[in-house]
Design an enzyme around this catalytic site. Sequence first.
Site, PDB file in Angstrom:
ATOM      1  N   ARG A 283      13.058 -10.481  10.155  1.00 49.77           N
ATOM      2  CA  ARG A 283      12.396  -9.765  11.231  1.00 49.77           C
ATOM      3  C   ARG A 283      11.862 -10.774  12.237  1.00 49.77           C
ATOM      4  NH1 ARG A 283       8.663  -5.019   9.509  1.00 49.77           N
ATOM      5  NH2 ARG A 283       7.413  -6.279  10.890  1.00 49.77           N
TER       6      ARG A 283
ATOM      7  N   ARG B   7      -8.741   4.196  10.159  1.00 44.90           N
ATOM      8  CA  ARG B   7      -8.775   2.767  10.490  1.00 44.90           C
ATOM      9  C   ARG B   7     -10.101   2.356  11.088  1.00 44.90           C
ATOM     10  NH1 ARG B   7      -4.016  -0.128  10.484  1.00 44.90           N
ATOM     11  NH2 ARG B   7      -2.139   1.134  10.314  1.00 44.90           N
TER      12      ARG B   7
ATOM     13  N   ARG C 253      10.916 -10.874   4.381  1.00 42.13           N
ATOM     14  CA  ARG C 253      11.614  -9.625   4.702  1.00 42.13           C
ATOM     15  C   ARG C 253      12.908  -9.871   5.453  1.00 42.13           C
ATOM     16  NH1 ARG C 253       7.082  -5.663   7.108  1.00 42.13           N
ATOM     17  NH2 ARG C 253       5.870  -5.359   5.219  1.00 42.13           N
TER      18      ARG C 253
ATOM     19  N   LYS D 263       0.809  -1.212   0.000  1.00 43.84           N
ATOM     20  CA  LYS D 263       0.000   0.000   0.000  1.00 43.84           C
ATOM     21  C   LYS D 263       0.853   1.278   0.000  1.00 43.84           C
ATOM     22  CE  LYS D 263      -1.663   0.246   4.054  1.00 43.84           C
ATOM     23  NZ  LYS D 263      -0.954   1.347   4.737  1.00 43.84           N
TER      24      LYS D 263
ATOM     25  N   ARG E   5      -1.836 -11.712  12.349  1.00 43.77           N
ATOM     26  CA  ARG E   5      -1.889 -10.264  12.122  1.00 43.77           C
ATOM     27  C   ARG E   5      -2.885  -9.931  11.018  1.00 43.77           C
ATOM     28  NH1 ARG E   5       3.456  -7.727  10.358  1.00 43.77           N
ATOM     29  NH2 ARG E   5       2.328  -5.746  10.377  1.00 43.77           N
TER      30      ARG E   5
END
Length: 220
Positions: free
Chosen positions: A165, A93, A132, A18, A176
């Site tokens: 990470r 949000r 990542r 995004k 998540r």
Amino acid sequence: MVRLPDNIVFFGPPGVGKGVQASRLSERRGMVHFSMGDALRAEVAEGTELGVLIEEALARGEFASDETVLAVLEKHLDRGAPVTGLILDGFPRTIAQAEKLEQMLTDRGGELSRVLLLDASSDTLVARLTGRLLCAQCGETFHQLFKVPEREGRCDACGSELSRREDDSESVQLERLNTYRYLTEPLAGFYRQRGLLDVIDGSGSIEEVSERIDRSLGGA
Ligand SMILES: [Zn+2]
């Protein structure tokens, strides 16, 4: 002449790209990219009153309150952020925030013309998120698929060893994503009801997604 959308809200789950898309769109169309995440981090870094509130919320494991994030946006608008041609990324949000946003723009002679929900399957997102790599030394980030370091496992910028990470395990990411979808589904419904929502397929390359966004918005 194609009329540019007045203001756009960009939202989507973690890993959907995004931020990258909002920033590319702002360059293509001369719009202003406002990232709420960046703005909140800047408040914390500058140690402002709002920054202190944000830090306290994070320390409690919470998001910054509606009141705080709205105050951060208002500060930017009052400092001369435009009320047309604004791309809002990572905000709102919640429905409460969305209603306040509408009012803030109206008060300043602007309006929200489009809401783009970038989405992709959980499988796609988890694959992206778990690839990542982070340089703990200088903070540079890489990706096993999308931004491969020149030397395997080493940072291009400073040569230090890269690590995954901490929170990158698949089950954590899936959780998540589920939380994100659960929390933002009402917001999607809110904008769908107003006829503003367009869901964009966020799978595929950055270029492919950019083209879909352009098709959705119309014009060049
Ligand atoms: Zn580095």
